[in-house]
Design a protein around this motif. Structure first.
Motif, PDB file in Angstrom:
ATOM      1  N   ALA A 135      -6.079  -9.810  11.329  1.00 16.90           N
ATOM      2  CA  ALA A 135      -4.699  -9.432  11.664  1.00 16.90           C
ATOM      3  C   ALA A 135      -4.599  -8.960  13.109  1.00 16.90           C
ATOM      4  CB  ALA A 135      -4.208  -8.346  10.727  1.00 16.90           C
ATOM      5  N   ALA A 136      -3.475  -9.262  13.717  1.00 18.41           N
ATOM      6  CA  ALA A 136      -3.239  -8.857  15.107  1.00 18.41           C
ATOM      7  C   ALA A 136      -2.565  -7.486  15.195  1.00 18.41           C
ATOM      8  CB  ALA A 136      -2.362  -9.904  15.788  1.00 18.41           C
ATOM      9  N   CYS A 137      -2.329  -6.850  14.056  1.00 24.28           N
ATOM     10  CA  CYS A 137      -1.693  -5.538  14.041  1.00 24.28           C
ATOM     11  C   CYS A 137      -2.547  -4.565  13.213  1.00 24.28           C
ATOM     12  CB  CYS A 137      -0.285  -5.637  13.444  1.00 24.28           C
ATOM     13  SG  CYS A 137      -0.250  -6.189  11.715  1.00 24.28           S
ATOM     14  N   ALA A 138      -2.093  -3.327  13.124  1.00 28.75           N
ATOM     15  CA  ALA A 138      -2.805  -2.335  12.318  1.00 28.75           C
ATOM     16  C   ALA A 138      -2.762  -2.736  10.852  1.00 28.75           C
ATOM     17  CB  ALA A 138      -2.151  -0.952  12.491  1.00 28.75           C
ATOM     18  N   VAL A 139      -3.838  -2.421  10.119  1.00 20.97           N
ATOM     19  CA  VAL A 139      -3.901  -2.711   8.691  1.00 20.97           C
ATOM     20  C   VAL A 139      -4.386  -1.460   7.978  1.00 20.97           C
ATOM     21  CG1 VAL A 139      -4.911  -4.147   6.882  1.00 20.97           C
ATOM     22  CG2 VAL A 139      -4.447  -5.140   9.135  1.00 20.97           C
ATOM     23  N   HIS A 140      -3.655  -1.032   6.965  1.00 18.79           N
ATOM     24  CA  HIS A 140      -4.054   0.077   6.124  1.00 18.79           C
ATOM     25  C   HIS A 140      -4.393  -0.484   4.745  1.00 18.79           C
ATOM     26  CE1 HIS A 140      -2.818   3.468   8.723  1.00 18.79           C
ATOM     27  NE2 HIS A 140      -2.021   2.529   9.223  1.00 18.79           N
ATOM     28  N   VAL A 141      -5.596  -0.207   4.263  1.00 25.31           N
ATOM     29  CA  VAL A 141      -6.026  -0.709   2.969  1.00 25.31           C
ATOM     30  C   VAL A 141      -5.942   0.423   1.964  1.00 25.31           C
ATOM     31  CG1 VAL A 141      -7.912  -1.761   1.659  1.00 25.31           C
ATOM     32  CG2 VAL A 141      -7.582  -2.361   4.065  1.00 25.31           C
ATOM     33  N   ILE A 142      -5.290   0.142   0.846  1.00 25.42           N
ATOM     34  CA  ILE A 142      -5.107   1.130  -0.227  1.00 25.42           C
ATOM     35  C   ILE A 142      -5.977   0.711  -1.395  1.00 25.42           C
ATOM     36  CG2 ILE A 142      -3.439   2.226  -1.766  1.00 25.42           C
ATOM     37  CD1 ILE A 142      -2.933   2.596   1.286  1.00 25.42           C
ATOM     38  N   ARG A 143      -6.721   1.668  -1.918  1.00 23.98           N
ATOM     39  CA  ARG A 143      -7.543   1.373  -3.081  1.00 23.98           C
ATOM     40  C   ARG A 143      -7.098   2.240  -4.227  1.00 23.98           C
ATOM     41  NH1 ARG A 143     -12.856  -1.051  -3.239  1.00 23.98           N
ATOM     42  NH2 ARG A 143     -12.761  -0.880  -1.027  1.00 23.98           N
ATOM     43  N   ALA A 182      -3.056  -3.536  -0.709  1.00 26.74           N
ATOM     44  CA  ALA A 182      -3.856  -2.945  -1.786  1.00 26.74           C
ATOM     45  C   ALA A 182      -5.088  -3.810  -2.011  1.00 26.74           C
ATOM     46  CB  ALA A 182      -3.035  -2.862  -3.070  1.00 26.74           C
ATOM     47  N   SER A 183      -6.196  -3.164  -2.303  1.00 31.30           N
ATOM     48  CA  SER A 183      -7.436  -3.882  -2.569  1.00 31.30           C
ATOM     49  C   SER A 183      -7.925  -3.520  -3.960  1.00 31.30           C
ATOM     50  CB  SER A 183      -8.487  -3.505  -1.532  1.00 31.30           C
ATOM     51  OG  SER A 183      -9.708  -4.155  -1.799  1.00 31.30           O
ATOM     52  N   GLU A 206      -5.507  -5.182 -11.341  1.00 27.76           N
ATOM     53  CA  GLU A 206      -6.425  -4.322 -10.596  1.00 27.76           C
ATOM     54  C   GLU A 206      -5.820  -3.725  -9.331  1.00 27.76           C
ATOM     55  OE1 GLU A 206      -7.641  -7.923 -10.433  1.00 27.76           O
ATOM     56  OE2 GLU A 206      -7.846  -7.665 -12.568  1.00 27.76           O
ATOM     57  N   ARG A 207      -4.694  -4.240  -8.868  1.00 27.39           N
ATOM     58  CA  ARG A 207      -4.137  -3.780  -7.598  1.00 27.39           C
ATOM     59  C   ARG A 207      -3.032  -2.765  -7.846  1.00 27.39           C
ATOM     60  NH1 ARG A 207      -5.626  -8.939  -6.163  1.00 27.39           N
ATOM     61  NH2 ARG A 207      -7.135  -8.972  -4.503  1.00 27.39           N
ATOM     62  N   ASP A 208      -3.023  -1.706  -7.038  1.00 26.65           N
ATOM     63  CA  ASP A 208      -2.035  -0.642  -7.173  1.00 26.65           C
ATOM     64  C   ASP A 208      -0.963  -0.797  -6.102  1.00 26.65           C
ATOM     65  OD1 ASP A 208      -0.614   1.668  -7.649  1.00 26.65           O
ATOM     66  OD2 ASP A 208      -2.069   2.972  -6.668  1.00 26.65           O
ATOM     67  N   SER A 209       0.051  -1.585  -6.382  1.00 25.77           N
ATOM     68  CA  SER A 209       1.116  -1.786  -5.411  1.00 25.77           C
ATOM     69  C   SER A 209       1.911  -0.516  -5.167  1.00 25.77           C
ATOM     70  CB  SER A 209       2.048  -2.901  -5.873  1.00 25.77           C
ATOM     71  OG  SER A 209       1.368  -4.126  -5.907  1.00 25.77           O
ATOM     72  N   ALA A 210       2.028   0.340  -6.170  1.00 29.43           N
ATOM     73  CA  ALA A 210       2.791   1.588  -6.007  1.00 29.43           C
ATOM     74  C   ALA A 210       2.199   2.431  -4.885  1.00 29.43           C
ATOM     75  CB  ALA A 210       2.812   2.369  -7.313  1.00 29.43           C
ATOM     76  N   GLY A 211       0.891   2.481  -4.805  1.00 30.06           N
ATOM     77  CA  GLY A 211       0.238   3.229  -3.725  1.00 30.06           C
ATOM     78  C   GLY A 211       0.556   2.629  -2.371  1.00 30.06           C
TER      79      GLY A 211
END
Length: 135
Positions: free
Chosen positions: A127-135, A105-106, A14-19
């Motif tokens: 998290a203590a830093c920025a987090v970008h979530v990819i769906r 990735a989520s 289910e997770r898109d690591s490529a993204g």
């Protein structure tokens, strides 16, 4: 732009690591470093005795090889395989290695996860830093 980007890698369908890799490339500085991290969930002791001999070490070798393949396509990337609970272990690794950003990735969530997958949600919240979530 970030000097160190952490990309937790799950081999779930289910997770898109490529993204996540594409976004990490975009977010990393020209001289930035990308760390690929895979967390192997610990097998409970009562279940480990039912696994074939060498199962865990072979699984680890397979994961390390697959991560190395993925890292070969990224500029200045390193790979890390550790054991633990996924969200807590990602957060602990990030705390000790100080990435500027985590790209995670989520999966498509069910009702229990509401808006994010449970691992991604915990990483975003703590998290203590920025987090970008990819769906």
């Amino acid at each position: 732009m970030y000097s160190h980007v952490l990309v937790p890698v799950s081999f779930d369908v289910e997770r898109d690591s490529a993204g996540a890799f594409a976004v990490a490339r975009l977010l990393a500085d020209d001289n930035g470093h990308i760390s690929l991290l895979h967390v192997i969930e610990q097998v409970p002791g009562y279940a480990a005795s039912y696994l074939p001999a060498g199962y865990q070490s072979e699984t680890r070798k397979t994961i390390e090889a697959r991560l190395a393949e993925l890292a070969a396509d990224l500029p200045d990337a390193s790979t890390h395989v550790i054991e633990g609970h996924s969200a807590r272990t990602i957060l602990d690794w990030a705390e000790s290695h100080k990435p500027d950003c985590i790209v995670i990735a989520s999966h498509r969530p069910g009702m229990q996860d509401l808006l994010l997958g449970s691992t991604a949600a915990k990483v975003v919240r703590h998290a203590a830093c920025a987090v970008h979530v990819i769906r």
